[in-house]
Design a protein around this motif. Structure first.
Motif, PDB file in Angstrom:
ATOM      1  N   THR A 252       0.835  -1.193   0.000  1.00 26.78           N
ATOM      2  CA  THR A 252       0.000   0.000   0.000  1.00 26.78           C
ATOM      3  C   THR A 252       0.872   1.245   0.000  1.00 26.78           C
ATOM      4  N   ALA A 253       0.283   2.349  -0.443  1.00 28.47           N
ATOM      5  CA  ALA A 253       1.027   3.608  -0.473  1.00 28.47           C
ATOM      6  C   ALA A 253       1.429   4.033   0.934  1.00 28.47           C
ATOM      7  N   GLU A 254       0.572   3.773   1.918  1.00 29.52           N
ATOM      8  CA  GLU A 254       0.885   4.163   3.293  1.00 29.52           C
ATOM      9  C   GLU A 254       2.069   3.369   3.824  1.00 29.52           C
ATOM     10  N   GLU A 255       2.094   2.072   3.552  1.00 33.43           N
ATOM     11  CA  GLU A 255       3.203   1.247   4.004  1.00 33.43           C
ATOM     12  C   GLU A 255       4.500   1.666   3.320  1.00 33.43           C
ATOM     13  N   ASP A 256       4.419   1.973   2.029  1.00 27.14           N
ATOM     14  CA  ASP A 256       5.603   2.433   1.304  1.00 27.14           C
ATOM     15  C   ASP A 256       6.174   3.700   1.942  1.00 27.14           C
ATOM     16  N   ALA A 257       5.298   4.608   2.317  1.00 26.22           N
ATOM     17  CA  ALA A 257       5.751   5.857   2.938  1.00 26.22           C
ATOM     18  C   ALA A 257       6.438   5.583   4.270  1.00 26.22           C
ATOM     19  N   HIS A 258       5.878   4.664   5.065  1.00 25.30           N
ATOM     20  CA  HIS A 258       6.487   4.309   6.346  1.00 25.30           C
ATOM     21  C   HIS A 258       7.835   3.634   6.132  1.00 25.30           C
ATOM     22  N   ILE A 259       7.904   2.744   5.149  1.00 27.71           N
ATOM     23  CA  ILE A 259       9.161   2.061   4.856  1.00 27.71           C
ATOM     24  C   ILE A 259      10.239   3.063   4.468  1.00 27.71           C
ATOM     25  N   ASP A 260       9.895   3.987   3.590  1.00 31.17           N
ATOM     26  CA  ASP A 260      10.866   4.996   3.161  1.00 31.17           C
ATOM     27  C   ASP A 260      11.337   5.844   4.337  1.00 31.17           C
ATOM     28  N   GLN A 261      10.418   6.184   5.225  1.00 29.36           N
ATOM     29  CA  GLN A 261      10.768   6.998   6.392  1.00 29.36           C
ATOM     30  C   GLN A 261      11.758   6.257   7.285  1.00 29.36           C
ATOM     31  N   VAL A 262      11.481   4.980   7.563  1.00 31.79           N
ATOM     32  CA  VAL A 262      12.346   4.184   8.425  1.00 31.79           C
ATOM     33  C   VAL A 262      13.722   4.003   7.795  1.00 31.79           C
ATOM     34  N   VAL A 263      13.747   3.634   6.517  1.00 34.20           N
ATOM     35  CA  VAL A 263      15.019   3.392   5.832  1.00 34.20           C
ATOM     36  C   VAL A 263      15.883   4.648   5.826  1.00 34.20           C
ATOM     37  N   GLN A 264      15.286   5.778   5.519  1.00 31.08           N
ATOM     38  CA  GLN A 264      16.047   7.029   5.458  1.00 31.08           C
ATOM     39  C   GLN A 264      16.654   7.378   6.811  1.00 31.08           C
ATOM     40  N   ARG A 265      15.866   7.240   7.872  1.00 30.29           N
ATOM     41  CA  ARG A 265      16.359   7.587   9.205  1.00 30.29           C
ATOM     42  C   ARG A 265      17.476   6.654   9.645  1.00 30.29           C
ATOM     43  N   VAL A 266      17.285   5.352   9.450  1.00 32.90           N
ATOM     44  CA  VAL A 266      18.294   4.384   9.882  1.00 32.90           C
ATOM     45  C   VAL A 266      19.596   4.584   9.110  1.00 32.90           C
ATOM     46  N   LEU A 267      19.493   4.728   7.782  1.00 38.70           N
ATOM     47  CA  LEU A 267      20.698   4.884   6.974  1.00 38.70           C
ATOM     48  C   LEU A 267      21.430   6.177   7.312  1.00 38.70           C
ATOM     49  N   GLU A 268      20.706   7.275   7.445  1.00 38.49           N
ATOM     50  CA  GLU A 268      21.343   8.548   7.775  1.00 38.49           C
ATOM     51  C   GLU A 268      22.008   8.496   9.151  1.00 38.49           C
ATOM     52  N   THR A 269      21.342   7.871  10.113  1.00 34.31           N
ATOM     53  CA  THR A 269      21.909   7.754  11.459  1.00 34.31           C
ATOM     54  C   THR A 269      23.171   6.901  11.442  1.00 34.31           C
ATOM     55  N   TRP A 270      23.124   5.779  10.728  1.00 34.52           N
ATOM     56  CA  TRP A 270      24.277   4.891  10.659  1.00 34.52           C
ATOM     57  C   TRP A 270      25.454   5.574   9.965  1.00 34.52           C
ATOM     58  N   LEU A 271      25.188   6.282   8.892  1.00 39.90           N
ATOM     59  CA  LEU A 271      26.258   6.928   8.130  1.00 39.90           C
ATOM     60  C   LEU A 271      26.971   8.015   8.933  1.00 39.90           C
ATOM     61  N   ARG A 272      26.256   8.647   9.869  1.00 41.23           N
ATOM     62  CA  ARG A 272      26.862   9.719  10.653  1.00 41.23           C
ATOM     63  C   ARG A 272      28.023   9.227  11.507  1.00 41.23           C
ATOM     64  N   SER A 273      27.979   7.956  11.919  1.00 37.66           N
ATOM     65  CA  SER A 273      28.996   7.450  12.836  1.00 37.66           C
ATOM     66  C   SER A 273      29.845   6.323  12.255  1.00 37.66           C
ATOM     67  N   ALA A 274      29.455   5.759  11.115  1.00 37.45           N
ATOM     68  CA  ALA A 274      30.172   4.619  10.560  1.00 37.45           C
ATOM     69  C   ALA A 274      31.541   5.022  10.032  1.00 37.45           C
ATOM     70  N   THR A 275      32.515   4.152  10.236  1.00 31.45           N
ATOM     71  CA  THR A 275      33.848   4.384   9.703  1.00 31.45           C
ATOM     72  C   THR A 275      33.886   3.992   8.228  1.00 31.45           C
ATOM     73  N   ILE A 276      34.954   4.390   7.550  1.00 27.22           N
ATOM     74  CA  ILE A 276      35.126   4.015   6.153  1.00 27.22           C
ATOM     75  C   ILE A 276      35.138   2.491   6.016  1.00 27.22           C
ATOM     76  N   GLU A 277      35.808   1.815   6.955  1.00 21.99           N
ATOM     77  CA  GLU A 277      35.867   0.349   6.903  1.00 21.99           C
ATOM     78  C   GLU A 277      34.481  -0.278   7.029  1.00 21.99           C
ATOM     79  N   GLN A 278      33.657   0.267   7.940  1.00 21.21           N
ATOM     80  CA  GLN A 278      32.307  -0.252   8.122  1.00 21.21           C
ATOM     81  C   GLN A 278      31.459  -0.029   6.879  1.00 21.21           C
ATOM     82  N   ARG A 279      31.651   1.106   6.219  1.00 20.54           N
ATOM     83  CA  ARG A 279      30.885   1.401   5.002  1.00 20.54           C
ATOM     84  C   ARG A 279      31.290   0.465   3.872  1.00 20.54           C
ATOM     85  N   GLU A 280      32.580   0.192   3.781  1.00 19.43           N
ATOM     86  CA  GLU A 280      33.047  -0.735   2.754  1.00 19.43           C
ATOM     87  C   GLU A 280      32.539  -2.147   3.019  1.00 19.43           C
ATOM     88  N   GLU A 281      32.508  -2.537   4.296  1.00 20.45           N
ATOM     89  CA  GLU A 281      31.985  -3.856   4.661  1.00 20.45           C
ATOM     90  C   GLU A 281      30.506  -3.979   4.307  1.00 20.45           C
TER      91      GLU A 281
END
Length: 341
Positions: A252-281
């Motif tokens: 559903t469109a509503e579920e897609d919107a929730h999925i996009d919201q969760v993915v964006q937040r998790v990825l942005e949060t992880w990228l803020r602290s991840a090292t280059i090695e962790q990103r390559e892994e």
């Protein structure tokens, strides 16, 4: 005989909840925590609420082979703090933590060691332990983390109903000791383009051992392509790497919107602290998603949708959107680098 209260802290719940409050996602690696001041805030609340001194803080977490990491080792050295560790299984899930909490609560209640229990958890699985401790004449209070809207974060209604009451930690006390983690400045969002593994045939669905498990660990089983309507996005099991197509009826469109919201937040949060090695892994390990990231994706989407157990289709779509966002971040970085040249 002197009366005491005691704290039983599910660190997984506490840290995921304060992470959600600080960053919008339950990713524990995305926050900096002053554990000593956090525990002091727990003790202060318990003492003020009950009028009793705190006998001990029991801190429950999981570790590889039950060997404490650096942070857990420091916590164990704090006065009147007892660290109790479960283990991390082969699938990355914590094992034995809830059991240790329940056994300790009931044993201490039976021995009349305490009069009031403050349980820092929201897990429904602890309901029976709460009721057994109450049967021994001990009062059990749930101590929860307030969300940004002021409601308790992630506390099961069943657990809340069984307890003698629900208290919330002071928001200002949490905000003073927890902050988003930021890595070294100037790092690119993701490493430059990496060779991608071949895309498997989208004719397999991954099966799971149990519908209640938050990750896929089974052997893929073939299905007829004509039995489902194909979704444009390929989806993957976090462990097997099996590809599948999700049914468009459930997307559903509503579920897609929730999925996009969760993915964006998790990825942005992880990228803020991840090292280059962790990103390559992350990239070289594709299509497997690191356990801490996958756990945060599943937990955050469950909370947003208000669903305890996500369907296979929703899990697949969530992981597919995660990789789509990773690819989008890489493309954006390549465009930026080209413009600078």
């Amino acid at each position: 005989m002197r009366s005491w209260c005691a704290l039983y802290v599910d660190a997984g719940y506490l840290l995921a909840s304060v992470a959600t409050r600080a960053t919008g996602t339950s990713l524990r690696s995305g926050i900096e925590v002053d554990h000593e001041r956090l525990i002091e805030a727990l003790v202060a609340h318990a003492t003020s609420s009950s009028g009793l001194p705190v006998l001990r803080v029991h801190w429950y977490d999981a570790a590889r082979n039950s060997v404490p990491d650096q942070s857990q080792g420091k916590i164990s050295l704090l006065p009147r703090v007892k660290v109790r560790l479960g283990r991390i299984g082969f699938d990355g899930e914590q094992k034995g933590v809830d059991l240790r909490i329940g056994l300790d609560m009931v044993a201490h209640a039976r021995n009349a060691a305490i009069d009031v229990i403050f349980l820092v958890s929201g897990d429904d699985d602890l309901t029976e332990a709460v009721e057994e401790a109450q049967a021994q004449g001990v009062q059990v209070m749930i101590l929860g983390v307030p969300g940004k809207n002021g409601d308790p974060h992630g506390v099961s209604r069943h657990l809340q109903g069984a307890a003698d009451g629900l208290d919330l930690l002071a928001a200002e006390a949490l905000d003073a000791v927890v902050s988003p983690r930021v890595g070294a400045a100037g790092k690119p969002a993701l490493p430059p383009s990496q060779p991608q593994p071949p895309v498997p045939s989208p004719s397999f669905f991954a099966t799971r051992r149990s519908a209640s498990e938050p990750a896929d660990h089974g052997t893929p089983s073939p299905v007829e392509q004509t039995s489902v309507r194909a979704d444009p996005a390929l989806v993957y099991s976090t462990r097997t790497g099996a590809a599948a197509t999700a049914t468009s009826e459930s997307a559903t469109a509503e579920e897609d919107a929730h999925i996009d919201q969760v993915v964006q937040r998790v990825l942005e949060t992880w990228l803020r602290s991840a090292t280059i090695e962790q990103r390559e892994e992350l990239l070289t390990g594709r299509p497997a998603i690191p356990r801490d990231i996958d756990r945060a994706l599943l937990l955050d989407l469950s909370g947003l949708l208000g669903v305890y157990d996500l369907t296979d289709t929703t899990r697949y779509r969530l992981r597919a959107r995660f990789w789509a966002n990773v690819d989008r971040s890489q493309r954006a970085q390549r465009i930026t680098l080209s413009a600078r040249r």
